[in-house]
Design a protein around this motif. Sequence first.
Motif, PDB file in Angstrom:
ATOM      1  N   ASP A 193       3.559  25.480 -34.205  1.00  0.00           N
ATOM      2  CA  ASP A 193       2.311  25.070 -34.858  1.00  0.00           C
ATOM      3  C   ASP A 193       2.297  23.585 -35.209  1.00  0.00           C
ATOM      4  OD1 ASP A 193       1.384  27.662 -34.700  1.00  0.00           O
ATOM      5  OD2 ASP A 193       2.075  28.215 -36.703  1.00  0.00           O
ATOM      6  N   TYR A 194       3.332  22.863 -34.788  1.00  0.00           N
ATOM      7  CA  TYR A 194       3.419  21.427 -35.069  1.00  0.00           C
ATOM      8  C   TYR A 194       3.414  20.688 -33.730  1.00  0.00           C
ATOM      9  CZ  TYR A 194       4.853  23.097 -39.673  1.00  0.00           C
ATOM     10  OH  TYR A 194       4.898  23.731 -40.897  1.00  0.00           O
ATOM     11  N   PRO A 195       2.233  20.262 -33.259  1.00  0.00           N
ATOM     12  CA  PRO A 195       2.092  19.662 -31.922  1.00  0.00           C
ATOM     13  C   PRO A 195       3.014  18.473 -31.680  1.00  0.00           C
ATOM     14  CG  PRO A 195      -0.061  20.075 -32.909  1.00  0.00           C
ATOM     15  CD  PRO A 195       0.942  20.312 -33.984  1.00  0.00           C
ATOM     16  N   GLU A 196       3.334  17.743 -32.740  1.00  0.00           N
ATOM     17  CA  GLU A 196       4.171  16.571 -32.545  1.00  0.00           C
ATOM     18  C   GLU A 196       5.595  16.931 -32.127  1.00  0.00           C
ATOM     19  OE1 GLU A 196       4.306  17.315 -37.105  1.00  0.00           O
ATOM     20  OE2 GLU A 196       3.075  17.786 -35.343  1.00  0.00           O
ATOM     21  N   TRP A 197       5.981  18.199 -32.394  1.00  0.00           N
ATOM     22  CA  TRP A 197       7.338  18.619 -32.041  1.00  0.00           C
ATOM     23  C   TRP A 197       7.323  19.260 -30.648  1.00  0.00           C
ATOM     24  CZ3 TRP A 197      11.841  17.247 -34.003  1.00  0.00           C
ATOM     25  CH2 TRP A 197      11.851  16.674 -35.283  1.00  0.00           C
ATOM     26  N   THR A 198       7.286  18.384 -29.667  1.00  0.00           N
ATOM     27  CA  THR A 198       7.342  18.842 -28.277  1.00  0.00           C
ATOM     28  C   THR A 198       8.773  19.282 -27.940  1.00  0.00           C
ATOM     29  OG1 THR A 198       7.862  16.628 -27.473  1.00  0.00           O
ATOM     30  CG2 THR A 198       5.515  17.236 -27.647  1.00  0.00           C
TER      31      THR A 198
END
Length: 517
Positions: A451-456
């Motif tokens: 749910d945290y897009p920045e954590w690819t």
Amino acid sequence: MKTLYSLSIILALSFSVVSFSKYESTDTKEHTSNTSIFYNSDNDAVKESVSNEFFKKYTDLKKYKSEVMSLYKNRTLGTIWFDEDEINEFGSVLYEKAKKTNDLVIPYQKEIDQLFDSSSENNISKTDADMLLSSLYVLYAKKSNSDKKKLPYDAMLKDFLNYSTIEEATAKVEDDGNLYDQYYKLQGVLKQYKKLEKSSKWKPIVAETPYKDLRPDAVSPTIAQVRTRLYLLGDLKQDSKSDFYDRELMDGVMKYKVRNGFKPNYILAEEHIKEMNIPVSDKVKTLMLNMERIRAISPELVNNDEYVLVNVPSYELIYVKNGKIELTSSVFVGSPLTKTTIFNGQIDRIVFSPYWTVPQSIVQNELRSKIAADPNYLAEKNMEMVNGQVRQKPGPDNSLGLVKFMFPNSDDIYMHDTPSKTLFDFEKRTFSHGCINVKMAKELAVAMLKDYPEWTQAKIDKAMEGKVESSFKLSKKVPIYITYFTSLVNENGEIGFFQDVYEKDAELTPQTALTAN
């Protein structure tokens, strides 16, 4: 630290479940008829007649007549404390709780004791037995509720039968919908095991001596007995009676081992025969004990659509997201000397490539002598001394692995990765100093960060290179429940019984400690 379940709720679970088929022979036709009329009739005159007969016989209980009779008001579903001809678990819980209540004087205790003594011969009818237990309930409720808000006894009884504790009844727990669904699954298994207990089909497996591990293609009388046992347990669809270890038995053994947390192979070692020989009556007690544990689990678990649950006896972690199991992983936990604490908390941070600050107890007991003997010891272990504390630098050999999950608690317990992956191959996995070591730690981090897009995936991979520690604070904390269930039902509806690794079952039921004969 918030305790997951209260000892006050499960303290009194040292009860035994015995068969009460003797009521079939001791009840006369008159008693049977009265029981049917009394519990299913709307005729108050009939109820009054039957109750008068009871209180005339048990005169010391007459002063409680109005309270006792209120329990049967509008009740048309048969006896309160019986399931067919057997006293139910609620009757057993009541009996044990009442016995353990200080300063509770129980009239006709001898007669009540006889109800729970399978070797006793008595001529107490089921009607009288049920009303004796209802009278005991009123006495216990009066004593337990003396300093609390007064509630109608019939209302309290409804809650008692739903939750089996006066403590929860007076707290007015709203309804069974707040129970973790494992309760209902265990309840279904309990009924099956109680039927098996009464069937007399469960016979000890007599293994050959000296015992040799049984493997596929072996021929042995023990194999035929194992086959029968697995058929009774539902791991085999039929019992061919064959003493040859064939493909059919291999599949049954694998199913049995997987659901009970054993190493998944086809070898039948002596410890497996020993576990199969645990009396079915002890399995019944284990199921009932874990049902009580579930009654005490936080109702928040039922309503959470995301949480981590770690069950110590099964050495397993599940991560639930959007109400469904997203990930399952093996874990290893604290040794019996450094037990993992049972509690629930909130995961608020994920730390990648962590430092490991070595606890002072480990420094004092394990490292001090090694450091003194070898000046290069710290450097060789990728450790350093900082402000008087020893810490291990990030890296693939760090004792915390490449990621840890933090949830504030007074015991400084957390979850983390580990470089010691081979330890997950053991059946009994109690190796740590108390923290929870997760086999699929990286996969858990990936799942929790969806749910945290920045954590690819690329960012997570870089953070776990083991070079620089980085910490991420979750905007939405994830509940974690560290539990102690020695029996659970899996996703396939199969029951699993797990080792009482910290002997907590025995602590809670000292008179009926589970032993494998």
